[in-house]
Design an enzyme around this catalytic site. Structure first.
Site, PDB file in Angstrom:
ATOM      1  CE1 TYR A  44      -3.498  -3.546  11.558  1.00  0.00           C
ATOM      2  CE2 TYR A  44      -5.628  -4.582  11.329  1.00  0.00           C
ATOM      3  CZ  TYR A  44      -4.669  -3.678  10.608  1.00  0.00           C
ATOM      4  OH  TYR A  44      -4.730  -3.529   9.499  1.00  0.00           O
ATOM      5  CB  ILE A 102      -1.125  -0.163   1.267  1.00  0.00           C
ATOM      6  CG1 ILE A 102      -2.031  -1.201   1.112  1.00  0.00           C
ATOM      7  CG2 ILE A 102      -1.746   1.256   1.392  1.00  0.00           C
ATOM      8  CD1 ILE A 102      -3.031  -1.356   2.277  1.00  0.00           C
TER       9      ILE A 102
HETATM   10  N1  LIG Z   1      -3.425  -5.380   3.349  1.00  0.00           N
HETATM   11  C1  LIG Z   1      -4.532  -5.189   4.084  1.00  0.00           C
HETATM   12  O1  LIG Z   1      -5.522  -5.765   3.680  1.00  0.00           O
HETATM   13  C2  LIG Z   1      -5.045  -3.865   5.055  1.00  0.00           C
HETATM   14  C3  LIG Z   1      -6.186  -3.596   5.304  1.00  0.00           C
HETATM   15  C4  LIG Z   1      -6.325  -2.538   6.320  1.00  0.00           C
HETATM   16  C5  LIG Z   1      -5.357  -1.604   6.363  1.00  0.00           C
HETATM   17  N2  LIG Z   1      -3.978  -2.048   6.070  1.00  0.00           N
HETATM   18  C6  LIG Z   1      -3.165  -1.143   6.603  1.00  0.00           C
HETATM   19  O2  LIG Z   1      -2.221  -0.693   5.571  1.00  0.00           O
HETATM   20  C7  LIG Z   1      -0.834  -0.258   5.992  1.00  0.00           C
HETATM   21  C8  LIG Z   1       0.001  -0.948   4.902  1.00  0.00           C
HETATM   22  O3  LIG Z   1      -0.381  -2.522   4.927  1.00  0.00           O
HETATM   23  P1  LIG Z   1       0.133  -3.322   3.697  1.00  0.00           P
HETATM   24  O4  LIG Z   1      -0.762  -4.428   3.630  1.00  0.00           O
HETATM   25  O5  LIG Z   1       0.796  -2.710   2.649  1.00  0.00           O
HETATM   26  O6  LIG Z   1       1.437  -4.078   4.469  1.00  0.00           O
HETATM   27  P2  LIG Z   1       3.056  -4.375   4.081  1.00  0.00           P
HETATM   28  O7  LIG Z   1       3.566  -5.484   4.934  1.00  0.00           O
HETATM   29  O8  LIG Z   1       3.213  -4.685   2.437  1.00  0.00           O
HETATM   30  O9  LIG Z   1       3.756  -2.781   4.352  1.00  0.00           O
HETATM   31  C9  LIG Z   1       3.959  -2.340   5.556  1.00  0.00           C
HETATM   32  C10 LIG Z   1       5.522  -1.796   5.439  1.00  0.00           C
HETATM   33  O10 LIG Z   1       5.661  -1.114   6.611  1.00  0.00           O
HETATM   34  C11 LIG Z   1       6.986  -1.444   7.186  1.00  0.00           C
HETATM   35  N3  LIG Z   1       7.125  -1.420   8.287  1.00  0.00           N
HETATM   36  C12 LIG Z   1       6.864  -2.047   9.487  1.00  0.00           C
HETATM   37  N4  LIG Z   1       7.200  -1.613  10.724  1.00  0.00           N
HETATM   38  C13 LIG Z   1       7.872  -0.558  10.343  1.00  0.00           C
HETATM   39  C14 LIG Z   1       8.377   0.097  11.111  1.00  0.00           C
HETATM   40  N5  LIG Z   1       8.405   0.043  12.585  1.00  0.00           N
HETATM   41  N6  LIG Z   1       9.217   1.382  10.790  1.00  0.00           N
HETATM   42  C15 LIG Z   1       9.174   1.495   9.390  1.00  0.00           C
HETATM   43  N7  LIG Z   1       8.660   0.603   8.463  1.00  0.00           N
HETATM   44  C16 LIG Z   1       7.928  -0.538   9.034  1.00  0.00           C
HETATM   45  C17 LIG Z   1       7.169  -2.571   6.415  1.00  0.00           C
HETATM   46  O11 LIG Z   1       8.662  -3.180   6.262  1.00  0.00           O
HETATM   47  C18 LIG Z   1       6.422  -2.711   5.092  1.00  0.00           C
HETATM   48  O12 LIG Z   1       7.122  -2.522   3.897  1.00  0.00           O
HETATM   49  C19 LIG Z   1      -0.884  -0.789   7.516  1.00  0.00           C
HETATM   50  O13 LIG Z   1      -1.016   0.146   8.344  1.00  0.00           O
HETATM   51  C20 LIG Z   1      -1.914  -1.903   7.508  1.00  0.00           C
HETATM   52  O14 LIG Z   1      -2.194  -1.933   8.810  1.00  0.00           O
HETATM   53  C21 LIG Z   1      -3.875  -3.073   5.151  1.00  0.00           C
END
Ligand SMILES: NC(=O)c1ccc[n+]([C@@H]2O[C@H](COP(=O)([O-])OP(=O)(O)OC[C@H]3O[C@@H](n4cnc5c(N)ncnc54)[C@H](O)[C@@H]3O)[C@@H](O)[C@H]2O)c1
Length: 259
Positions: free
Chosen positions: A148, A14
């Site tokens: 979460y 994302i």
């Molecule tokens: N994928 C879904 O279905 C979904 C749904 C609702 C909300 N979200 C939210 O969207 C956001 C992104 O999710 P995603 O699915 O792209 O996940 P993802 O795992 O692809 O991306 C998360 C990124 O955050 C980085 N990260 C984690 N902890 C970190 C830290 N302490 N400091 C710096 N970087 C850090 C990771 O290295 C990763 O690149 C999150 O906040 C997640 O909760 C995702």
């Protein structure tokens, strides 16, 4: 003069879509992530398209790391947008979560946004900028992952609190709450149950799984002039899941969806 956006978790699925979309809208991108290699790959893709992008390795839950990156980022130019994308879900149940897991969930989903907002507060006031945090439908209703969800619900409340406090200073603060988004965060669950997306989309009024670009488009809108009167809001990008579940309506009315 380029306006810069500081995007945390910018190497994720994302986060990278947010970086790419904001870059196409003319922002310079500061892409920060724990994963330095992937963050730099996102930036080099943007630069190949003619945009400006710089990556930093940052632990968004560590005050010193955030503060150092903010100092470097502000040397690039004016930061006018902060997008808090860092987040992850670890604790699955009160029966299996210990305090360490709880703290990890709260740090990743709440502390990270607080630290970045503090680091850029004065710059965003000076630039009359805006903040968007990526929440989730789990912050609006109950869909599993208690730690979460509590962290993201608090993030939604922080969004409202800071919109009220920073509005008089000219800074808008909003959130986007995705439903299910096709990202690598689902890989383990997809492996365990290849039908997981089919099960989840059957619950949604729009029976589809979001793409990272769907979320990025909402962020791009919220940081744009088109949203200049919008603050303190959480926009759900969830195919209607937070509005209601079609099967529940049919069970209550005992009508088929066509009658
Ligand atoms: N994928 C879904 O279905 C979904 C749904 C609702 C909300 N979200 C939210 O969207 C956001 C992104 O999710 P995603 O699915 O792209 O996940 P993802 O795992 O692809 O991306 C998360 C990124 O955050 C980085 N990260 C984690 N902890 C970190 C830290 N302490 N400091 C710096 N970087 C850090 C990771 O290295 C990763 O690149 C999150 O906040 C997640 O909760 C995702």
């Amino acid at each position: 003069m380029t306006n810069w956006a500081f995007v945390t978790g910018g190497a994720g699925d994302i986060g990278s879509a947010i970086c790419q979309t904001l870059a196409r809208d003319g922002f310079g991108i500061v892409c920060v992530d724990l994963n330095e290699e992937r963050a730099e790959a996102v930036c080099s893709g943007i630069r190949m398209e003619g945009g400006q992008a710089v990556s930093f390795r940052v632990d968004a839950t560590d005050p010193a790391s955030v503060s150092a990156a903010a100092t470097e980022a502000m040397k690039l130019g004016n930061i006018t947008a902060l997008v808090n994308t860092v987040g992850r879900a670890k604790g699955t149940s009160i029966f299996t979560m210990d305090y360490a897991i709880w703290r990890e969930d709260i740090a990743a989903n709440l502390d990270s946004a607080f630290l970045c907002i503090q680091a850029f507060r004065d710059q965003l006031i000076a630039q009359q900028g805006s903040i968007v945090s990526i929440a989730t439908v789990n912050g609006l209703g109950v869909f599993g992952f208690p730690g979460y969800s509590a962290g993201k619900a608090a993030l939604i409340h922080l969004t409202k609190s800071l919109a009220v406090e920073l509005g008089p200073h000219g800074v808008r603060v909003n959130a986007v709450a995705p439903g299910t988004v096709r990202t690598r965060a689902w890989n383990a669950r997809l492996e365990a149950n290849p039908g997981v997306f089919d099960e989840l989309q059957a619950l949604c009024p729009l029976p589809r799984i979001s793409s990272p670009a769907n979320v990025a488009d909402a962020v791009a809108f919220l940081v744009s002039e088109k949203a200049s009167m919008i603050t303190g809001q959480t926009i759900a990008v969830d195919g209607g899941l937070s509005a209601g579940i079609p099967a529940a309506g049919r069970a209550v009315t005992q009508l088929s969806h066509r009658s």
